[in-house]
Design an enzyme around this catalytic site. Structure first.
Site, PDB file in Angstrom:
ATOM      1  N   LEU A  11      10.323  -5.629  -1.959  1.00 49.51           N
ATOM      2  CA  LEU A  11      10.845  -5.242  -0.810  1.00 49.51           C
ATOM      3  C   LEU A  11      10.847  -3.555  -0.834  1.00 49.51           C
ATOM      4  O   LEU A  11      10.840  -3.065  -1.854  1.00 49.51           O
ATOM      5  CB  LEU A  11      12.088  -5.883  -0.594  1.00 49.51           C
ATOM      6  N   PRO A  12      10.880  -2.912   0.407  1.00 49.34           N
ATOM      7  CA  PRO A  12      11.107  -1.672   0.335  1.00 49.34           C
ATOM      8  C   PRO A  12      12.169  -0.945  -0.367  1.00 49.34           C
ATOM      9  O   PRO A  12      11.787   0.052  -1.052  1.00 49.34           O
ATOM     10  CB  PRO A  12      11.294  -1.256   1.928  1.00 49.34           C
ATOM     11  N   THR A  16      10.906  -0.778  -6.111  1.00 46.72           N
ATOM     12  CA  THR A  16      11.407   0.300  -6.930  1.00 46.72           C
ATOM     13  C   THR A  16      12.904   0.555  -6.345  1.00 46.72           C
ATOM     14  O   THR A  16      13.087   0.944  -5.053  1.00 46.72           O
ATOM     15  CB  THR A  16      10.696   1.482  -6.691  1.00 46.72           C
ATOM     16  N   LYS A  43      10.595   3.707 -14.399  1.00 48.36           N
ATOM     17  CA  LYS A  43       9.869   3.886 -13.260  1.00 48.36           C
ATOM     18  C   LYS A  43      10.137   5.143 -12.417  1.00 48.36           C
ATOM     19  O   LYS A  43       9.429   5.932 -12.072  1.00 48.36           O
ATOM     20  CB  LYS A  43      10.132   2.726 -12.214  1.00 48.36           C
ATOM     21  N   LYS A  48      11.357   8.718  -1.197  1.00 51.52           N
ATOM     22  CA  LYS A  48      12.334   7.517  -1.786  1.00 51.52           C
ATOM     23  C   LYS A  48      12.679   7.507  -3.324  1.00 51.52           C
ATOM     24  O   LYS A  48      13.767   7.548  -3.757  1.00 51.52           O
ATOM     25  CB  LYS A  48      11.907   6.168  -1.351  1.00 51.52           C
TER      26      LYS A  48
HETATM   27  P1  NAD Z   1       5.775  -2.319   2.322  1.00 52.78           P
HETATM   28  O1  NAD Z   1       6.595  -1.810   3.243  1.00 52.78           O
HETATM   29  O2  NAD Z   1       4.101  -2.538   2.521  1.00 52.78           O
HETATM   30  O3  NAD Z   1       6.184  -4.038   2.271  1.00 52.78           O
HETATM   31  C1  NAD Z   1       7.490  -4.381   2.151  1.00 52.78           C
HETATM   32  C2  NAD Z   1       7.483  -5.824   2.959  1.00 52.78           C
HETATM   33  O4  NAD Z   1       8.937  -6.433   2.904  1.00 52.78           O
HETATM   34  C3  NAD Z   1       7.015  -5.906   4.322  1.00 52.78           C
HETATM   35  O5  NAD Z   1       6.020  -6.805   4.306  1.00 52.78           O
HETATM   36  C4  NAD Z   1       8.288  -6.397   4.901  1.00 52.78           C
HETATM   37  O6  NAD Z   1       7.979  -6.859   6.340  1.00 52.78           O
HETATM   38  C5  NAD Z   1       8.999  -7.241   4.229  1.00 52.78           C
HETATM   39  N1  NAD Z   1      10.564  -7.051   4.363  1.00 52.78           N
HETATM   40  C6  NAD Z   1      11.266  -5.929   4.641  1.00 52.78           C
HETATM   41  N2  NAD Z   1      12.695  -6.538   4.763  1.00 52.78           N
HETATM   42  C7  NAD Z   1      12.630  -7.908   4.603  1.00 52.78           C
HETATM   43  C8  NAD Z   1      13.503  -8.834   4.570  1.00 52.78           C
HETATM   44  N3  NAD Z   1      14.927  -8.492   4.924  1.00 52.78           N
HETATM   45  N4  NAD Z   1      13.270 -10.128   4.277  1.00 52.78           N
HETATM   46  C9  NAD Z   1      11.735 -10.546   4.087  1.00 52.78           C
HETATM   47  N5  NAD Z   1      10.910  -9.263   4.161  1.00 52.78           N
HETATM   48  C10 NAD Z   1      11.082  -8.120   4.249  1.00 52.78           C
HETATM   49  O7  NAD Z   1       5.974  -1.951   0.749  1.00 52.78           O
HETATM   50  P2  NAD Z   1       5.205  -1.842  -0.679  1.00 52.78           P
HETATM   51  O8  NAD Z   1       4.304  -0.941  -0.325  1.00 52.78           O
HETATM   52  O9  NAD Z   1       4.691  -3.334  -0.605  1.00 52.78           O
HETATM   53  O10 NAD Z   1       6.359  -1.584  -1.549  1.00 52.78           O
HETATM   54  C11 NAD Z   1       7.137  -2.426  -1.878  1.00 52.78           C
HETATM   55  C12 NAD Z   1       8.036  -1.980  -3.053  1.00 52.78           C
HETATM   56  O11 NAD Z   1       7.096  -1.697  -4.213  1.00 52.78           O
HETATM   57  C13 NAD Z   1       8.524  -0.615  -2.778  1.00 52.78           C
HETATM   58  O12 NAD Z   1       9.976  -0.683  -3.356  1.00 52.78           O
HETATM   59  C14 NAD Z   1       7.830   0.514  -3.364  1.00 52.78           C
HETATM   60  O13 NAD Z   1       8.517   1.784  -3.589  1.00 52.78           O
HETATM   61  C15 NAD Z   1       7.189  -0.069  -4.638  1.00 52.78           C
HETATM   62  N6  NAD Z   1       6.118   0.283  -4.782  1.00 52.78           N
HETATM   63  C16 NAD Z   1       4.870   0.738  -4.111  1.00 52.78           C
HETATM   64  C17 NAD Z   1       3.666   1.046  -4.454  1.00 52.78           C
HETATM   65  C18 NAD Z   1       2.593   1.392  -3.580  1.00 52.78           C
HETATM   66  O14 NAD Z   1       1.505   2.190  -3.913  1.00 52.78           O
HETATM   67  N7  NAD Z   1       2.742   0.851  -2.180  1.00 52.78           N
HETATM   68  C19 NAD Z   1       3.459   1.315  -6.040  1.00 52.78           C
HETATM   69  C20 NAD Z   1       4.419   0.933  -6.732  1.00 52.78           C
HETATM   70  C21 NAD Z   1       5.546   0.715  -6.384  1.00 52.78           C
END
Ligand code: NAD
Length: 297
Positions: A64-65, A95, A170, A245
């Site tokens: 999740l975000p 994260t 991380k 973030k």
């Molecule tokens: P994203 O925003 O693409 O996906 C998040 C998902 O969570 C979305 O589909 C959203 O609809 C869902 N969501 C939000 N609130 C919700 C709820 N209450 N119930 C159910 N679903 C819910 O984010 P991402 O890029 O997939 O990143 C996710 C995590 O991974 C973050 O913490 C980010 O920091 C970490 N991360 C991302 C990357 C990257 O390159 N994108 C790399 C490493 C770590």
């Protein structure tokens, strides 16, 4: 194994796909119905809430975000803790800050469950290729138990120590990354302003002591590295808002530890400025635009 997976975004969707490919049965939940449907088409089962997604599962994964989303998905009336059986492990790969991890781990423990922090590096490419690195905070026994599941989504699963230390690893890595990117951007912009060919400067840095991932893989100057986001108008890659973030998590954690983060705070302000200018979705290497406001990069 039957797994409940919550959060099917840029990272979570390909991770859930890889669990299906590895032969696991996966229940999925996301607020975005389209993201759920894509996984259902690939063989997952849709659930109407986090609670429904974790009925009868042996393991739960959240992606999740930010911490607030993880907290609400776990603790809401229709959340994970309301539906999960006793003894089930919850793996959070988002994260988030180590203090939230500890609070959530305590809540899970009160219900007879274990909460593990397992944030990832490797980006969306690594998630799709199943080559992520997981940084795991848990007891040694729980680490051994979750490792096979994580190996279905990643190549490296690293044991960091007690609960919360995965997030520490991380956050510290991304602190370095945010600072080195700003440093490379500053140097590349200065070199160009002083008249050296940026491609030549990039080659020199990449065979000299300034070399780092931000210079040799994701160089912020367009054209220096053909495969870098800078060479495609900063599309894709790791978003400025996500870097912002993560630097916020680092500076918050530093306050808690009474530890200075001079460069991290400064880097945070650079990415904050980019975000305020509407560039939050661009790759974080677009920070070079602050040094070259009148140029294409
Ligand atoms: P994203 O925003 O693409 O996906 C998040 C998902 O969570 C979305 O589909 C959203 O609809 C869902 N969501 C939000 N609130 C919700 C709820 N209450 N119930 C159910 N679903 C819910 O984010 P991402 O890029 O997939 O990143 C996710 C995590 O991974 C973050 O913490 C980010 O920091 C970490 N991360 C991302 C990357 C990257 O390159 N994108 C790399 C490493 C770590």
């Amino acid at each position: 194994m039957k797994i409940g997976f919550i959060g099917l975004g840029n990272m979570g969707a390909p991770m859930a796909h890889n669990l299906l490919k590895a032969g696991h049965a996966v229940n999925v939940f996301d607020l975005n119905a389209r993201a759920v449907q894509i996984l259902v088409d690939a063989g997952a089962e849709a659930a109407g809430s986090p609670k429904a997604a974790v009925t009868d599962v042996e393991c739960v994964i959240t992606m999740l975000p930010a911490a607030a989303h993880v907290r609400s998905v776990l603790t809401a009336d229709d959340g994970v803790l309301a539906g999960i059986g006793k003894g089930v492990t919850i793996i959070d790969s988002s994260t988030i800050d180590p203090a939230s991890v500890k609070a959530l781990a305590e809540l899970a423990q009160q219900r007879g469950n274990t909460f593990v922090d397992a944030p990832v590096s490797g980006g969306t490419g690594g998630a799709a290729a199943g080559s992520l690195t997981f940084m795991v905070g848990a007891s040694a026994a729980v680490y051994e138990q979750v490792k096979p599941v994580l190996l279905a989504m990643g190549k490296n699963v690293v044991y960091c120590g007690e609960t919360g230390t995965g997030q520490v690893a991380k956050i510290c890595n991304n602190l370095v990354l945010g600072i080195t990117m700003a440093g490379v951007a500053e140097a590349m912009a200065l070199g160009a302003a002083l008249g050296i060919d940026p491609n030549l400067l990039g080659r020199i840095i990449n065979t000299s002591t300034g070399r780092c991932w931000s210079s040799d893989t994701c160089n912020p100057f367009p054209g220096v590295i053909e495969t870098a986001p800078a060479s495609r108008d900063y599309a894709g890659g790791f978003g400025t808002d996500l870097m912002l973030k993560d630097l916020g998590l680092a500076t918050d954690a530093a306050k808690f530890a009474h530890q200075p983060v001079y460069l991290g705070s400064l880097a945070q302000q650079l990415y904050q400025t980019m975000s305020s200018k509407g560039a939050g979705r661009l790759d974080f290497s677009a920070v070079i635009k602050l040094y070259r406001p009148d140029r294409e990069a």
